[in-house]
Design a protein around this motif. Structure first.
Motif, short mmCIF file in Angstrom:
data_model
loop_
_atom_site.label_atom_id
_atom_site.label_comp_id
_atom_site.label_asym_id
_atom_site.label_seq_id
_atom_site.Cartn_x
_atom_site.Cartn_y
_atom_site.Cartn_z
N THR A 102 41.64 36.77 45.55
CA THR A 102 42.16 38.01 44.85
C THR A 102 40.80 38.54 44.42
OG1 THR A 102 43.86 36.43 44.15
CG2 THR A 102 43.81 38.43 43.11
N ALA A 103 41.40 39.98 44.27
CA ALA A 103 40.30 40.82 43.31
C ALA A 103 40.16 40.72 42.28
CB ALA A 103 40.63 42.70 43.22
N ALA A 104 39.13 40.95 40.80
CA ALA A 104 38.82 40.59 39.96
C ALA A 104 40.32 42.13 38.95
CB ALA A 104 37.30 41.07 38.99
N THR A 105 39.71 42.60 39.74
CA THR A 105 41.26 43.49 39.03
C THR A 105 42.51 43.28 39.22
OG1 THR A 105 41.77 44.92 41.10
CG2 THR A 105 39.51 45.73 39.63
N SER A 106 42.42 41.99 39.57
CA SER A 106 44.14 41.89 40.50
C SER A 106 44.64 40.24 39.16
CB SER A 106 44.50 41.68 41.87
OG SER A 106 44.64 42.93 42.37
N ALA B 40 47.48 37.41 35.75
CA ALA B 40 47.28 38.46 36.53
C ALA B 40 47.03 39.34 35.06
CB ALA B 40 48.78 38.75 37.01
N GLY B 41 46.34 40.78 35.76
CA GLY B 41 45.34 41.28 35.26
C GLY B 41 44.27 42.09 35.62
N ASP B 42 43.86 42.83 34.58
CA ASP B 42 42.56 43.32 35.25
C ASP B 42 41.21 42.64 33.83
OD1 ASP B 42 39.70 44.43 35.72
OD2 ASP B 42 40.99 46.78 35.64
N PHE B 43 40.24 41.67 35.11
CA PHE B 43 39.72 40.84 34.42
C PHE B 43 38.34 41.37 34.56
CE2 PHE B 43 43.58 38.34 33.96
CZ PHE B 43 43.24 37.74 32.60
N SER B 44 37.94 42.61 35.35
CA SER B 44 36.77 42.65 35.99
C SER B 44 35.41 42.71 35.07
CB SER B 44 36.86 44.08 36.81
OG SER B 44 37.41 45.27 35.95
N ALA C 160 38.17 28.53 45.36
CA ALA C 160 39.69 28.67 46.97
C ALA C 160 41.19 28.62 47.10
CB ALA C 160 38.63 27.61 47.45
N TYR C 161 41.62 27.67 45.77
CA TYR C 161 43.00 28.33 45.84
C TYR C 161 43.98 28.96 45.98
CZ TYR C 161 42.81 23.16 43.69
OH TYR C 161 42.37 22.14 43.31
N ASN C 162 44.97 29.33 46.41
CA ASN C 162 45.69 30.08 47.06
C ASN C 162 46.68 30.32 45.74
OD1 ASN C 162 48.03 31.37 47.69
ND2 ASN C 162 48.43 30.64 49.48
N ILE D 236 37.12 33.19 35.23
CA ILE D 236 36.50 32.46 37.11
C ILE D 236 37.68 33.18 37.94
CG2 ILE D 236 36.47 30.47 38.41
CD1 ILE D 236 36.25 28.99 36.51
N LYS D 237 36.54 34.43 39.23
CA LYS D 237 37.76 35.41 39.97
C LYS D 237 37.85 34.31 41.15
CE LYS D 237 36.60 38.63 43.45
NZ LYS D 237 37.51 37.85 44.16
N ALA D 238 38.82 34.25 41.96
CA ALA D 238 39.22 33.37 42.75
C ALA D 238 38.40 34.13 43.91
CB ALA D 238 41.32 33.64 42.75
N ASP D 239 39.14 33.10 44.60
CA ASP D 239 38.28 33.32 46.32
C ASP D 239 39.21 34.53 47.01
OD1 ASP D 239 35.85 32.38 45.78
OD2 ASP D 239 35.92 31.00 47.07
#
Length: 645
Positions: free
Chosen positions: A271-275, A249-253, A225-227, A266-269
């Motif tokens: 931000t897309a996993a590709t970013s 930063a980067g594509d971690f999908s 949930a962090y910004n 861990i994916k951020a709420d």
């Protein structure tokens, strides 16, 4: 005031210099508002028409003379204005803007400090500037205002932020414009509140800097949930998953899709996993994948091996309650160990890295095997990994050592390393194929033998090896041990740099021990009697090479012979090669037995007896009887007390 024009609004609310802004005079504001309201009243009282929308205006064309009308609340702000009616064409035409673009609102205190209720003489629209005197200082935020009982609009500052606590003070004049669901101030909140908010922000920033700008997330949910525009480094405190994560930063999908345990990625709420993703930067272990000391950790171990290509165990226990193969390098932290539950088998095919500690435990089995793609790095271990430690004179270390060799199996060669110190042996150990007992040097790694009636080490397969070790009898042991320290019953075995105390036969090379080598063997004989049949080395296998045998201590004891070849063998023995034997005890140096068998094609040279002259034994002796025989031997360079024979 009639139709006399009052002071212009631009003058009343002039900005003034930034260092000393003008404060509007309330008397002028009231005069200006009364003038505007007077115009409106004059218009409506003389038959003027007012419509909310242009569509309503255009629908009303039943007039026989010119008319004027106002459209005051059309959703399209361009339609709001003053219109004139042409009765010749029955059409309305926009003539000008409304004579007012300024609406006075009254905050009579009907609401609350954070939910203002205000009224106006005319409807409020997005095209008009609204003037309002605040009744109460706000005690919280955000602050809303509702005009004429309408929807609550969030008050935003000129810069688009929520009003700070105390930003609207009692008696303060504010001006703003309705914009969607907000009331955007043209004027701004109280400067004191802005300063207070700035100081609070500064204090928070300084506190963050003092803590190295690392935020603490109690759970993965909190971390997500962090910004990520503000927080880029966080410590995850979730039990069993503790670790440092960095926003990267980067594509971690692909990584996020593979890491279903959210152990490393861990994916951020927001931000897309590709970013980008939260990526663990501290050392990761199976606990981050959900391992447990009390329930089966096999899924966590397999997940880490698949994702990262290695497995790391944290301090404490990791339970494995399933048959599991780990085909990846394995690392153990200080104090880490795995427990294999009963009936379970854990197989490790790759390299193992661990401190000297007991890492393999439990009633299950461990197999340190090889496969076609990884070779055999898993088959090099330390005795401590299975619980064998030097030092205690009361604990039998043999069972733990046996576990190590049993784990190696008979598929490939292996090595077990031992520390400096005494390993107490009360039972024997059988080596598996190519097993290597590797000590830290004789007079350093000592196997302290307590008891008799068992071989301390015996071969269970070919190519076993013993090096850099020492055998001593435990002080509680009988003075004359009858069983050997090492028994070889398989081909291609090697004994080198070994020190041994008294025993009836210190080393026995059985009939299956062909093509074996014994190098650099030191024997000590103190009070052992010269018992018939006793020997330092008894050889019953063919093709054995013995070089460098020393017995430099004696106080009236010793075996019948230092080296005996063929005695007790049931089959013929051939091609023994014995070289460089030096001793002082009153024993025969090399004794060749051809009783009921044939011993042939041997070579004996460099035998050196340095004992007392009066006790000079036979340095080399051949015995035959019955159907046996000895032939094809060469003997060279025999020295007895400096005399060459």
């Amino acid at each position: 005031m009639g139709n006399i024009m009052v002071e212009l609004a631009a003058n009343i609310w002039a900005d003034g210099p930034s260092s000393d802004p003008y404060e509007p005079d309330k008397a002028q504001i009231r005069a200006w508002g009364s003038w505007v309201e007077g115009i409106v009243t004059a218009f409506t009282s003389s038959g003027g028409l007012i419509y909310d929308t242009r569509a309503e205006l255009f629908a009303d064309v039943s007039f026989n003379e010119k008319r004027m009308a106002w459209v005051i609340d059309d959703p399209n702000v361009e339609y709001i204005g003053v219109y004139g009616f042409d009765h010749d064409t029955d059409t309305w035409e926009r003539k000008s803007d409304l004579p007012f673009s300024f609406i006075v609102a009254n905050d009579a205190g009907a609401g609350t400090p954070v939910a203002i209720q205000a009224t106006t003489a005319i409807p409020v629209s997005g095209s008009a500037l609204v003037w309002m005197e605040v009744a109460e200082t706000n005690t919280g935020g955000p602050v809303t205002v509702a005009f004429n009982g309408g929807a609550a609009l969030t008050i935003k500052t000129n810069s688009g932020n929520d009003v700070a606590v105390g930003g609207l003070t009692a008696g303060m004049i504010v001006m703003g414009i309705v914009s969607g669901s907000t009331f955007r101030l043209v004027s701004d909140q109280a400067s004191a509140a802005i300063v207070a908010a700035s100081e609070a922000a500064q204090a928070a920033a300084e506190a963050a800097a003092a803590s190295a700008n690392i935020r603490y997330a109690a759970t993965r949910t909190a971390l997500k949930a962090y910004n990520t525009n503000v927080t880029t480094l966080a410590f995850l405190g979730e039990a069993g998953r503790n670790g440092l994560y960095e926003w990267t930063a980067g594509d971690f999908s692909a990584q996020i899709a593979a890491d279903t345990a959210e152990a490393v990625y861990i994916k951020a709420d927001d931000t897309a996993a590709t970013s980008g993703a939260w990526v663990r930067i501290s050392s990761s272990d199976v606990s981050a994948f959900g391992s447990s000391p009390t329930s089966d950790s096999s899924p966590a171990i397999s997940a880490m091996a698949a994702l990262l290509g290695y497995v790391r165990f944290p301090a404490g226990n990791t339970l494995i309650d399933a048959n599991l193969t780990i085909d990846a390098p394995v690392y153990f932290a200080d104090g880490a160990y795995v427990t294999a539950a009963a009936t379970r088998t854990v197989t490790v095919t790759e390299v193992i890295d661990s401190p000297k500690q007991h890492i393999f435990r439990g009633d299950g089995s461990f197999i340190l095997a090889h496969d076609s793609d990884s070779g055999e790095p898993a088959r090099q271990v330390h005795a401590s990994w299975f619980g064998a430690f030097p030092g205690s004179n009361t604990v039998d270390q043999a069972p733990a050592i046996q576990k190590a060799f049993t784990a190696m199996g008979n598929s490939r060669e292996s090595k077990v390393e031992f520390d400096i110190g005494n390993y107490t042996m009360m039972t024997g150990v059988t080596l598996t194929r190519g097993g290597w007992v590797m000590g830290s040097g004789n007079r350093r790694t000592v196997f302290l033998v307590k008891g008799d009636g068992f071989d301390v080490f015996a071969t269970g397969h070919t190519a076993c090896r013993f090096s850099d070790i020492q055998f001593e009898n435990h002080p509680d042991n009988v003075s004359a041990r009858t069983s050997p320290f090492i028994r070889i019953d398989h081909d291609f075995c090697v004994i080198e740099n070994v020190f041994a105390q008294e025993a009836f036969n210190q080393i026995i090379v059985g009939e299956g021990g062909n093509n074996c080598a014994i190098r650099e063997l030191n024997m000590v004989w103190r009070t052992y009697p010269f018992t018939a049949g006793s020997a330092g080395i008894l050889v019953r296998g063919s093709g054995c090479n013995i070089s460098g045998v020393y017995s430099n201590y004696s106080s009236g004891g010793g075996p019948e012979s230092l080296i005996a070849v063929g005695k007790g063998a049931s089959g013929n023995v051939s091609a023994p090669r014995i070289n460089n034997v030096s001793y002082i005890c009153a024993s025969t140096g090399v004794l060749v037995h051809g009783d009921s068998i044939i011993v042939s094609r041997g070579q004996i040279n460099d035998i050196n007896y340095r004992g007392a002259t009066g006790n000079a034994p036979q340095a080399v002796k051949f015995l035959t009887s019955g159907s046996g025989g000895i032939f094809g031997f060469s003997v060279d360079d025999v020295t007895i007390n400096v005399s060459v024979r």
